[in-house]
Design a protein around this motif. Structure first.
Motif, PDB file in Angstrom:
ATOM      1  N   ALA A  30     -35.658  -0.047 -18.807  1.00  0.00           N
ATOM      2  CA  ALA A  30     -34.380   0.226 -19.470  1.00  0.00           C
ATOM      3  C   ALA A  30     -33.725  -1.071 -19.912  1.00  0.00           C
ATOM      4  O   ALA A  30     -33.221  -1.181 -21.045  1.00  0.00           O
ATOM      5  CB  ALA A  30     -33.458   1.003 -18.530  1.00  0.00           C
TER       6      ALA A  30
ATOM      7  N   ALA B  35     -35.630  -2.468 -22.873  1.00  0.00           N
ATOM      8  CA  ALA B  35     -35.454  -1.673 -24.090  1.00  0.00           C
ATOM      9  C   ALA B  35     -34.000  -1.622 -24.559  1.00  0.00           C
ATOM     10  O   ALA B  35     -33.708  -1.144 -25.655  1.00  0.00           O
ATOM     11  CB  ALA B  35     -35.970  -0.250 -23.872  1.00  0.00           C
TER      12      ALA B  35
ATOM     13  N   ILE C 208     -34.710   6.136 -20.117  1.00  0.00           N
ATOM     14  CA  ILE C 208     -36.124   5.894 -19.786  1.00  0.00           C
ATOM     15  C   ILE C 208     -36.649   7.037 -18.919  1.00  0.00           C
ATOM     16  O   ILE C 208     -37.743   7.557 -19.156  1.00  0.00           O
ATOM     17  CB  ILE C 208     -36.305   4.545 -19.068  1.00  0.00           C
ATOM     18  CG1 ILE C 208     -35.955   3.391 -20.006  1.00  0.00           C
ATOM     19  CG2 ILE C 208     -37.719   4.399 -18.516  1.00  0.00           C
ATOM     20  CD1 ILE C 208     -36.914   3.179 -21.153  1.00  0.00           C
TER      21      ILE C 208
ATOM     22  N   ALA D  83     -37.350   9.979 -20.950  1.00  0.00           N
ATOM     23  CA  ALA D  83     -38.563   9.827 -21.753  1.00  0.00           C
ATOM     24  C   ALA D  83     -39.815  10.083 -20.926  1.00  0.00           C
ATOM     25  O   ALA D  83     -40.839  10.506 -21.462  1.00  0.00           O
ATOM     26  CB  ALA D  83     -38.622   8.427 -22.360  1.00  0.00           C
TER      27      ALA D  83
ATOM     28  N   THR E 134     -42.370   2.002 -28.335  1.00  0.00           N
ATOM     29  CA  THR E 134     -41.979   3.229 -27.646  1.00  0.00           C
ATOM     30  C   THR E 134     -41.641   2.924 -26.192  1.00  0.00           C
ATOM     31  O   THR E 134     -42.038   1.889 -25.648  1.00  0.00           O
ATOM     32  CB  THR E 134     -43.104   4.270 -27.681  1.00  0.00           C
ATOM     33  OG1 THR E 134     -44.209   3.756 -26.926  1.00  0.00           O
ATOM     34  CG2 THR E 134     -43.534   4.585 -29.105  1.00  0.00           C
ATOM     35  N   TYR E 135     -40.920   3.831 -25.565  1.00  0.00           N
ATOM     36  CA  TYR E 135     -40.587   3.660 -24.152  1.00  0.00           C
ATOM     37  C   TYR E 135     -41.858   3.598 -23.309  1.00  0.00           C
ATOM     38  O   TYR E 135     -41.911   2.873 -22.329  1.00  0.00           O
ATOM     39  CB  TYR E 135     -39.681   4.778 -23.668  1.00  0.00           C
ATOM     40  CG  TYR E 135     -38.290   4.744 -24.282  1.00  0.00           C
ATOM     41  CD1 TYR E 135     -37.708   3.553 -24.688  1.00  0.00           C
ATOM     42  CD2 TYR E 135     -37.565   5.910 -24.455  1.00  0.00           C
ATOM     43  CE1 TYR E 135     -36.451   3.524 -25.245  1.00  0.00           C
ATOM     44  CE2 TYR E 135     -36.292   5.890 -25.006  1.00  0.00           C
ATOM     45  CZ  TYR E 135     -35.731   4.693 -25.400  1.00  0.00           C
ATOM     46  OH  TYR E 135     -34.483   4.673 -25.946  1.00  0.00           O
TER      47      TYR E 135
END
Length: 191
Positions: free
Chosen positions: A27, A30, A37, A40, A76-77
């Motif tokens: 997290a 990002a 997160i 996701a 992407t996560y």
């Protein structure tokens, strides 16, 4: 029993135990909340996936197409989570639980990738005894967990079928106590 085994292995080896820290670090990296997160990592309901797809689609007006204003991240996560897992592994002396860490670390010779498993019946009994669930609730929880894990591995790591050969060590805890499983893993890690 995977969490209990991982905690014991970390204690036995004097290693860091890493689980929720993966979400927090991802997290931070990002620039989003840990909840984003965590969200996701879990399969979104169909209606949410449809709404997200519609939001990302171009909008049509009378004058033609208008580009959607929904930002699309370059990373992407799942990539951020895998990167955090690799960074933790680079630091050494860590037991990483969950997040598909074994798949993020595939191909590494300095990581011991372990699958701890048990039959559905054993897992249901453990949930019923320790989780306050009745037999039907425990069965549904195990089935849901298995579905979620399979979807997670496919989404994040393109693993369509999880196999014991994707791990260095696979332990079935149906008849193996936590200390025994932990001792086997610690012994394998020391070699």
């Amino acid at each position: 029993g995977g969490e209990d085994v991982a905690l014991q292995v970390a204690r036995d080896l004097g290693f860091r135990y890493i689980d929720d820290e993966i979400v927090l670090a991802a997290a931070d990296k990002a620039g989003v909340s840990p909840e984003e997160i965590a969200k996701a990592e879990h399969t979104q309901p169909l209606v949410v996936r449809i709404m997200e797809a519609l939001a990302a689609a171009p909008m049509v007006s009378e004058s033609g197409y208008i580009a959607a204003t929904v930002p699309v991240p370059n990373v992407t996560y799942s990539q951020v989570i895998a990167q955090v897992i690799r960074e933790v592994a680079e630091g050494g002396n860590a037991v990483i639980l969950a997040h598909g860490a074994s798949h993020a670390l595939s191909g590494r010779t300095d990581a011991l990738r372990v699958l701890i498993t048990a039959s559905p019946d054993t897992r249901e009994n453990r949930l019923a005894q320790g989780g306050g669930l009745d037999a039907a609730g425990a069965r549904k929880a195990v089935e849901a967990s298995d579905r979620e894990r399979a979807k997670y591995l496919e989404r994040f790591y393109n693993v369509r079928h999880e196999l014991p050969t994707q791990y260095d060590l696979t332990l079935n805890t149906d008849a193996m106590a936590v200390p025994t499983a932990a001792a086997l893993i610690a012994a394998a890690a020391r070699t």
